[in-house]
Design a protein around this motif. Sequence first.
Motif, short mmCIF file in Angstrom:
data_model
loop_
_atom_site.label_atom_id
_atom_site.label_comp_id
_atom_site.label_asym_id
_atom_site.label_seq_id
_atom_site.Cartn_x
_atom_site.Cartn_y
_atom_site.Cartn_z
N THR A 185 -4.54 14.11 -6.83
CA THR A 185 -3.86 13.42 -7.92
C THR A 185 -4.90 13.05 -8.97
O THR A 185 -5.99 12.61 -8.64
CB THR A 185 -3.17 12.14 -7.41
OG1 THR A 185 -2.24 12.48 -6.39
CG2 THR A 185 -2.44 11.43 -8.53
N THR A 186 -4.54 13.24 -10.22
CA THR A 186 -5.45 12.87 -11.31
C THR A 186 -4.75 11.93 -12.28
O THR A 186 -3.51 11.90 -12.36
CB THR A 186 -5.93 14.11 -12.08
OG1 THR A 186 -4.80 14.74 -12.70
CG2 THR A 186 -6.63 15.09 -11.15
N PHE A 187 -5.55 11.18 -13.01
CA PHE A 187 -5.01 10.33 -14.08
C PHE A 187 -5.71 10.71 -15.38
O PHE A 187 -6.95 10.78 -15.44
CB PHE A 187 -5.25 8.85 -13.78
CG PHE A 187 -4.78 7.94 -14.88
CD1 PHE A 187 -3.43 7.67 -15.06
CD2 PHE A 187 -5.70 7.38 -15.77
CE1 PHE A 187 -2.99 6.85 -16.09
CE2 PHE A 187 -5.27 6.56 -16.80
CZ PHE A 187 -3.92 6.29 -16.96
N THR A 188 -4.91 10.96 -16.42
CA THR A 188 -5.45 11.37 -17.73
C THR A 188 -5.18 10.27 -18.74
O THR A 188 -4.03 10.08 -19.17
CB THR A 188 -4.79 12.69 -18.20
OG1 THR A 188 -4.94 13.68 -17.18
CG2 THR A 188 -5.41 13.17 -19.49
N PRO A 189 -6.20 9.52 -19.15
CA PRO A 189 -5.98 8.40 -20.09
C PRO A 189 -5.29 8.83 -21.38
O PRO A 189 -4.47 8.08 -21.94
CB PRO A 189 -7.40 7.90 -20.35
CG PRO A 189 -8.16 8.25 -19.11
CD PRO A 189 -7.59 9.57 -18.68
N ASP B 7 0.82 -1.21 0.00
CA ASP B 7 0.00 0.00 0.00
C ASP B 7 0.86 1.25 0.00
O ASP B 7 0.53 2.24 -0.68
CB ASP B 7 -0.91 0.02 1.23
CG ASP B 7 -1.96 -1.08 1.20
OD1 ASP B 7 -2.21 -1.62 0.10
OD2 ASP B 7 -2.50 -1.41 2.27
N LEU B 8 1.95 1.22 0.76
CA LEU B 8 2.81 2.39 0.87
C LEU B 8 3.46 2.73 -0.48
O LEU B 8 3.49 3.90 -0.90
CB LEU B 8 3.87 2.15 1.94
CG LEU B 8 4.75 3.34 2.34
CD1 LEU B 8 3.93 4.56 2.70
CD2 LEU B 8 5.66 2.94 3.51
N VAL B 9 3.96 1.71 -1.17
CA VAL B 9 4.57 1.94 -2.48
C VAL B 9 3.52 2.46 -3.48
O VAL B 9 3.79 3.38 -4.25
CB VAL B 9 5.22 0.65 -3.02
CG1 VAL B 9 5.75 0.87 -4.44
CG2 VAL B 9 6.35 0.20 -2.12
N THR B 10 2.33 1.88 -3.42
CA THR B 10 1.27 2.30 -4.34
C THR B 10 0.88 3.76 -4.09
O THR B 10 0.77 4.56 -5.03
CB THR B 10 0.05 1.38 -4.18
OG1 THR B 10 0.44 0.03 -4.44
CG2 THR B 10 -1.06 1.79 -5.15
N LYS B 11 0.68 4.09 -2.83
CA LYS B 11 0.24 5.44 -2.49
C LYS B 11 1.33 6.48 -2.76
O LYS B 11 1.04 7.57 -3.26
CB LYS B 11 -0.19 5.50 -1.02
CG LYS B 11 -1.47 4.73 -0.73
CD LYS B 11 -1.78 4.70 0.77
CE LYS B 11 -3.07 3.93 1.05
NZ LYS B 11 -3.36 3.84 2.50
N ILE B 12 2.56 6.15 -2.44
CA ILE B 12 3.64 7.13 -2.63
C ILE B 12 3.85 7.39 -4.11
O ILE B 12 4.28 8.49 -4.51
CB ILE B 12 4.94 6.66 -1.96
CG1 ILE B 12 5.85 7.86 -1.64
CG2 ILE B 12 5.70 5.66 -2.80
CD1 ILE B 12 5.38 8.72 -0.51
N SER B 13 3.56 6.40 -4.95
CA SER B 13 3.75 6.57 -6.40
C SER B 13 2.80 7.61 -6.98
O SER B 13 3.07 8.19 -8.03
CB SER B 13 3.53 5.23 -7.12
OG SER B 13 4.49 4.27 -6.71
N LYS B 14 1.67 7.84 -6.30
CA LYS B 14 0.68 8.81 -6.77
C LYS B 14 0.65 10.08 -5.93
O LYS B 14 -0.13 10.99 -6.23
CB LYS B 14 -0.72 8.18 -6.74
CG LYS B 14 -0.88 6.94 -7.58
CD LYS B 14 -2.29 6.38 -7.48
CE LYS B 14 -2.57 5.83 -6.08
NZ LYS B 14 -3.94 5.27 -5.97
N GLU B 15 1.46 10.13 -4.89
CA GLU B 15 1.44 11.28 -3.98
C GLU B 15 1.91 12.54 -4.70
O GLU B 15 2.96 12.53 -5.36
CB GLU B 15 2.32 10.99 -2.76
CG GLU B 15 2.34 12.06 -1.71
CD GLU B 15 0.99 12.27 -1.03
OE1 GLU B 15 0.78 13.36 -0.46
OE2 GLU B 15 0.14 11.34 -1.07
N PRO B 16 1.17 13.64 -4.61
CA PRO B 16 1.58 14.85 -5.31
C PRO B 16 3.01 15.28 -5.04
O PRO B 16 3.71 15.71 -5.97
CB PRO B 16 0.57 15.89 -4.80
CG PRO B 16 -0.67 15.10 -4.53
CD PRO B 16 -0.17 13.79 -3.98
#
Length: 575
Positions: free
Chosen positions: A241-245, A159-168
């Motif tokens: 955080t946003t994701f743009t396809p 979870d930590l790796v996943t969340k930090i990867s998207k952290e602003p």
Amino acid sequence: MPYLDVYTNLLTAKTAAHLLRRATFGPTQTEITAFSGQTATQAVQTLIANINYNPPPPVDLDKTKATAGQPYLQNSSTPAGQYLPFDGDRNFDYGLYIKYWWLGLMARQTSPPTPNLLDKLTLFWQNHFVTTREVVDDYRFVWSYLKLLRDNSLGNFRDLVTKISKEPAMLRYLNGDMNEVGAGKANENYARELQELFTMGTVDAAGNANYTEDDVKAAARVLTGWKYTNYWTTGSTSFTTTFTPAKHDSTSKTFSSKYNNKVISTPNPVPTGFANVGEYELSELVTMLLNHPQTSRFICRKLYRWYVNPDVTPAIETNVIVPLAALFVSSNYAIQPVIEKLLTSQIFFDETNIGSMVKSPAELMIGATRFFNQPIPALSPSVEPYSTLFNFIYWRMRDLQLDLMDQPTVFGHEPYYQTGYSKIWINTTTMALRNDFTDALIWRWLTIDANYKYGIDLVAWATSLQSNFGDITPNTATPPGTPPISCVIVLDAFLKNLFATDLAQSQKDFLIDKIMMMDQAPRSSWEFEWNTYRRTVTFPANYTTTQIKNAKDTTNWRLTTLMRYLLRMAEFHLL
């Protein structure tokens, strides 16, 4: 040696102090006493149970502002998920005050529950998943990042790796927001550090490469399309955080044999449980990274060096790192079981590991502040005392090579990764600055407020050692009713739990005869001087103001000379 077997002996003062020095930033005498007699398992569970995940938030520490003492991130009326309006004019100050807030948590003594291991472990993760206040440069992003680490320090590494990867903050620090599909638009910074520094490391223990350059490129393609909003937007009350396809690389990404030739493809439609294809592909990437056999070992090796000993020998690799990594994997990458196993192990309490590391600037300064019972000021009715104390501590830590949340590079602070490890904290410059700090404890020149000078009142300490202080005759012709404290009593009190390692008797004799008595007077001179001081306090009418002052100055000078020397000894800088 049983290595990871549970340490079953009841904790002594020495082993309790060892656990508290390593798991926190340093204990008080009261805490050492409270933990003595417990089992290692009981003690570690107490350090976990004491955690407070929701302390009061940072406040404005500028006494000249109308908002002094008030939260500037969120307050009781701020809607969930939102912030108070961003104030760019105060951006630097508010970022700095987050650092002071964190230092306050590290140093707190009286705010229950205490002590706990959370903030020492959070510092580990902050030095692992590095971002810096200076580069991120939006105090809300800095706060969100630190809170993420604090909230998840004992949680799940996946979870930590996943969340930090998207952290602003991370997207900004390692340019993840610039990573887009299209010729010349890829940015591989985060994909590289994710493998090199955050998961499996560059090479294994034998020196074999853990991934290829093509793996970096493939990971970067997986990570395309992530952005953050409202960076440095004056008046904004939210960011996310946003994701743009359209900015995501939707072609298949094939990894090398290091990852068993794993292929990550963009699904259509989006699988159930995922908000978008970016979330899905990130999950696949993190799973692949965690399945790499070196990831668990890399993390456990770093935790061993953080808590136990910087030197990972082949025997330690085989008997500690490998089985600890197996526990990490079998626990589905839960962090808490690994911490519990390590801090309750035989190897952690092995005599060779006590005093095997040099104190970091945080362990030196926060540790001394706690050990010598220096109060942590409240934030009301004035913020100035709190600000004064942590302004002093922060900037001196920075001079000593530990700029909290502002590492010099993405690798972190050098003593946590360079060959030599904690020894790198020491050089000719930092040793002089360390001495300046410990001298501040002795000379007590820093005024926190009208009733608080930072430092050790040595005469008061010695007085507390003297039973029946006033039980003394008014003249020297008649022996005192209660004998004076001896040099040995004073030294033993000053040394109690001060060092991680024990001193030889020859060292103690040197400290008394050469330092305290200055190689000029017999030990009995101290007892005469101390009794004179007792008389001036008990019978002040019998003495002039000058005589009273001289009596106190004489005893204080001997005590100061002794303690100043103790705090400059190499032993004081080990933990």
